[in-house]
Design an enzyme around this catalytic site. Structure first.
Site, mmCIF file in Angstrom:
data_model
loop_
_atom_site.group_PDB
_atom_site.id
_atom_site.type_symbol
_atom_site.label_atom_id
_atom_site.label_comp_id
_atom_site.label_asym_id
_atom_site.label_seq_id
_atom_site.Cartn_x
_atom_site.Cartn_y
_atom_site.Cartn_z
ATOM 1 C CB ALA A 15 -0.934 -0.004 1.212
ATOM 2 N N GLY A 48 -1.259 -14.743 -2.811
ATOM 3 C CA GLY A 48 -1.198 -13.985 -4.048
ATOM 4 C C GLY A 48 -2.171 -12.829 -4.074
ATOM 5 C CD GLU A 112 -5.027 -18.004 -1.479
ATOM 6 O OE1 GLU A 112 -4.994 -17.865 -0.258
ATOM 7 O OE2 GLU A 112 -4.558 -17.169 -2.262
ATOM 8 C CG HIS A 237 -4.067 -18.489 7.412
ATOM 9 N ND1 HIS A 237 -3.966 -19.850 7.227
ATOM 10 C CD2 HIS A 237 -3.975 -17.941 6.183
ATOM 11 C CE1 HIS A 237 -3.812 -20.101 5.930
ATOM 12 N NE2 HIS A 237 -3.829 -18.952 5.279
ATOM 13 N NE ARG A 283 -7.844 -17.399 4.824
ATOM 14 C CZ ARG A 283 -6.945 -16.583 4.279
ATOM 15 N NH1 ARG A 283 -6.628 -15.453 4.890
ATOM 16 N NH2 ARG A 283 -6.383 -16.877 3.138
ATOM 17 C CG HIS A 344 -3.682 -14.328 7.895
ATOM 18 N ND1 HIS A 344 -2.350 -14.393 7.585
ATOM 19 C CD2 HIS A 344 -4.342 -14.243 6.709
ATOM 20 C CE1 HIS A 344 -2.199 -14.353 6.270
ATOM 21 N NE2 HIS A 344 -3.387 -14.236 5.709
ATOM 22 N NE ARG A 379 -7.765 -10.993 4.201
ATOM 23 C CZ ARG A 379 -6.851 -11.782 3.651
ATOM 24 N NH1 ARG A 379 -6.496 -11.613 2.397
ATOM 25 N NH2 ARG A 379 -6.274 -12.723 4.365
ATOM 26 C CB SER A 384 -5.457 -8.339 1.858
ATOM 27 O OG SER A 384 -4.790 -9.545 1.642
ATOM 28 C CG LEU A 385 -1.198 -8.877 -1.401
ATOM 29 C CD1 LEU A 385 -0.324 -9.912 -2.104
ATOM 30 C CD2 LEU A 385 -0.312 -7.891 -0.649
HETATM 31 C C1 SIN Z 1 -2.453 -17.597 2.243
HETATM 32 O O1 SIN Z 1 -1.486 -17.752 1.486
HETATM 33 O O2 SIN Z 1 -3.095 -18.532 2.712
HETATM 34 C C2 SIN Z 1 -2.831 -16.218 2.631
HETATM 35 C C3 SIN Z 1 -3.543 -15.550 1.535
HETATM 36 C C4 SIN Z 1 -4.383 -14.455 2.087
HETATM 37 O O3 SIN Z 1 -4.583 -14.388 3.283
HETATM 38 O O4 SIN Z 1 -4.890 -13.644 1.312
#
Ligand code: SIN
Length: 531
Positions: A15, A48, A112, A237, A283, A344, A379, A384-385
């Protein structure tokens, strides 16, 4: 000493750096960061960055997945905006030199939890490290950017603080910052101030976040009078390595994305008892399922099994995870990995609008420190990225407009006054309080909460805060003390917000209100300091 700039950026992850690189075309940028510039949560991101790219995927599908994961409180206009700007920010990252993993002539996309499609750009299992490498190089090469490493922001400098009264509108002029290596507090004055300090994983005993992630931006913004939202939604996480020396090393969700299965100690797969997406459920559901399995069976961990895949594939796709586990004598190609949940990602934060601006004029907050409405109550992985990159572009464009259209007449800004404070002779007070807060948050404000546990946590944190305040004014400020004060503030905000939400939703589960209550509670939890 005073340092003046057009843009002050606090924090040096994706960011902060991507804002800085873009803003530097329009003025002088100063970045302050607590340790070395690369030491940020971005640098440790494995999974990612999610963005629609393949012909099988659509913006609508990504929007839907985000909203489903967010459990009814995502701001849908923000979700749409962020998802649709995804391809542009991926292009920017590639232009700045980020090398994502390819497959043939296109990018390799992984999957994911909660995603209905493969849509995650990655660089093996070290995506964040590659992004950080490229952005640090670009920032260091820019003559308009000055980077101050080992500088910890203490507090924002605002109009109401300088005038010592609560004004109707408040403005930010920069921050007081501790130079850790020379033990002096410097005054950084700026027309625009950007908080990009990341989340608050270290508020809890077990976290896969790096040590720098102590909620500094949220705490500073709260003390300055900004609105803070949804702090009860701390994301755990599901899979961090269970090993005494592993410091909650993250085992990326992409491992489940590529087929790994969660099992009990006796080998039984268990996610099918909790959700139809099984191991790729959102998650919050996976973390709660693991918590329940461990409590029901009296086990210290569960097991993540990818041994059915070709060892060559595992080593190529997850080189960092494979090598790190080997150091702990665990060969993931041959045996299931022992895993437990750990904190996390903070889904709440400093309230900021679609341009990243907070309710304090000239103060912006982007990335994990911010609450934008994208994540809702949980989330979606790898959003997030994406959020950080999208809001960096929006905030920079808005800030440049402000710079061009506003008068920036600042009052006389005083230097830091340490009064009669002396050097501390009892650092044990800091370490004792630090440990007590994190343990209390883990035990009482964790994956499963109750009214009684929250009340216990609040009374303990308040007592510790009284001690910190006393200590804070008596002794000279140190980086440990700054972080302790911040984790105490953030702990209080999390507990306060959890007490306000009288239901269970997404990442907030309270056994006294086990159901979701859309009638009364489908809204954000907003807190603001009363002066
Ligand atoms: C992960 O690699 O499990 C984390 C990915 C994330 O939290 O966006």
């Amino acid at each position: 000493m005073k340092v003046e700039s057009d843009f002050l950026v606090i924090g040096s992850g994706l960011a902060g750096l991507s804002f800085a690189i873009q803003a530097a075309k329009h003025g002088k940028v100063v970045i302050v960061t607590k340790q070395e510039v690369k030491e940020s949560a971005t640098n440790y991101a494995q999974g990612g960055i999610a963005s629609v790219c393949s012909e099988d995927d659509t913006f609508d599908a990504h929007i839907q997945d985000t909203i489903v994961a967010g459990a009814g409180v995502c701001h849908e206009d923000v979700v749409k905006m962020v998802v649709e700007e995804g391809p542009t920010v991926i292009k920017n990252l590639v232009d700045w030199g980020v090398m994502f993993t390819t497959s043939g002539n296109s990018y390799h996309l992984t999957r994911e939890g909660g995603h209905s499609q493969r849509r995650i750009y990655h660089t093996d299992d070290l995506t964040g490290r590659e992004i950080e490498r490229a952005l640090v190089a670009a920032a260091k090469a820019d003559p308009n950017i000055e980077i101050y490493e080992h500088h910890a922001a203490i507090d924002l400098i605002t109009e109401s603080k300088i005038c010592k009264k609560n004004l109707g509108t408040n403005r930010c002029f920069g921050a007081h910052v501790l130079d850790n290596q020379n033990n002096v507090v410097r005054t950084f004055i700026s027309k625009i101030t950007l908080l990009a300090t990341g989340g608050a994983g270290k508020v809890y005993l077990y976290t896969c976040n790096p040590d720098v992630v102590t909620g500094d931006g949220v705490a500073m913004a709260y003390r300055a009078g900004a609105s803070i939202a949804n702090m009860e939604f701390m994301q755990f996480h599901p899979t961090t390595l269970y090993h005494p020396q592993a410091k909650s090393f993250l085992i990326s969700e992409a491992v489940r994305g590529e087929g790994a299965i969660l099992r009990r100690r006796d080998g039984t797969p268990f996610m099918e008892f909790y959700h139809n997406l099984k191991d790729l459920a959102p998650r919050d559901i996976v973390a709660r399922a693991i918590d329940n399995e461990m409590k029901t069976h009296g086990d210290d961990c569960v097991y993540l099994d990818i041994t059915h895949k070709d060892p060559k594939f595992i080593k190529k796709r997850f080189p960092n995870i494979y090598e790190t586990c080997l150091k702990f004598n665990l060969d993931m190609t041959k045996e299931p990995l022992p895993v437990v949940p750990a904190t996390h990602y903070l889904c709440g934060g400093v309230v900021s609008d679609k341009n990243g601006e907070t309710d304090i004029k000239n103060l912006y907050a982007i990335g994990e420190v911010a609450f934008t409405g994208l994540h809702g109550a949980n989330r979606l992985a790898s959003n997030s990225l994406l959020e950080a990159a999208v809001f960096a572009g929006r905030a920079y464009r808005h800030a440049v407009e402000e710079l061009n259209n506003s008068d920036f007449v600042s009052p006389v800004i005083p230097d830091w006054d340490s009064g009669t404070a002396t050097d501390s002779d009892e650092m044990v007070v800091v370490s004792q309080n630090w440990d007590e807060i994190r343990r209390c948050m883990w035990n009482y404000v964790g994956i499963v909460r109750s009214d009684k546990r929250l009340a216990r946590a609040m009374s303990r944190v308040k007592l510790i805060q009284e001690e910190i305040v006393e200590y804070y004014w008596d002794f000279k400020v140190t980086s440990d003390l700054i972080e302790l004060r911040n984790i105490a503030t953030v702990a209080e905000l999390i507990i306060m917000s959890a007490q306000m939400r009288k239901e269970s939703r997404g990442l907030h589960f309270n056994i006294d209100y086990p159901g979701r209550d859309d009638l009364h509670c489908q809204k954000d939890t907003i807190v603001r300091k009363q002066f």
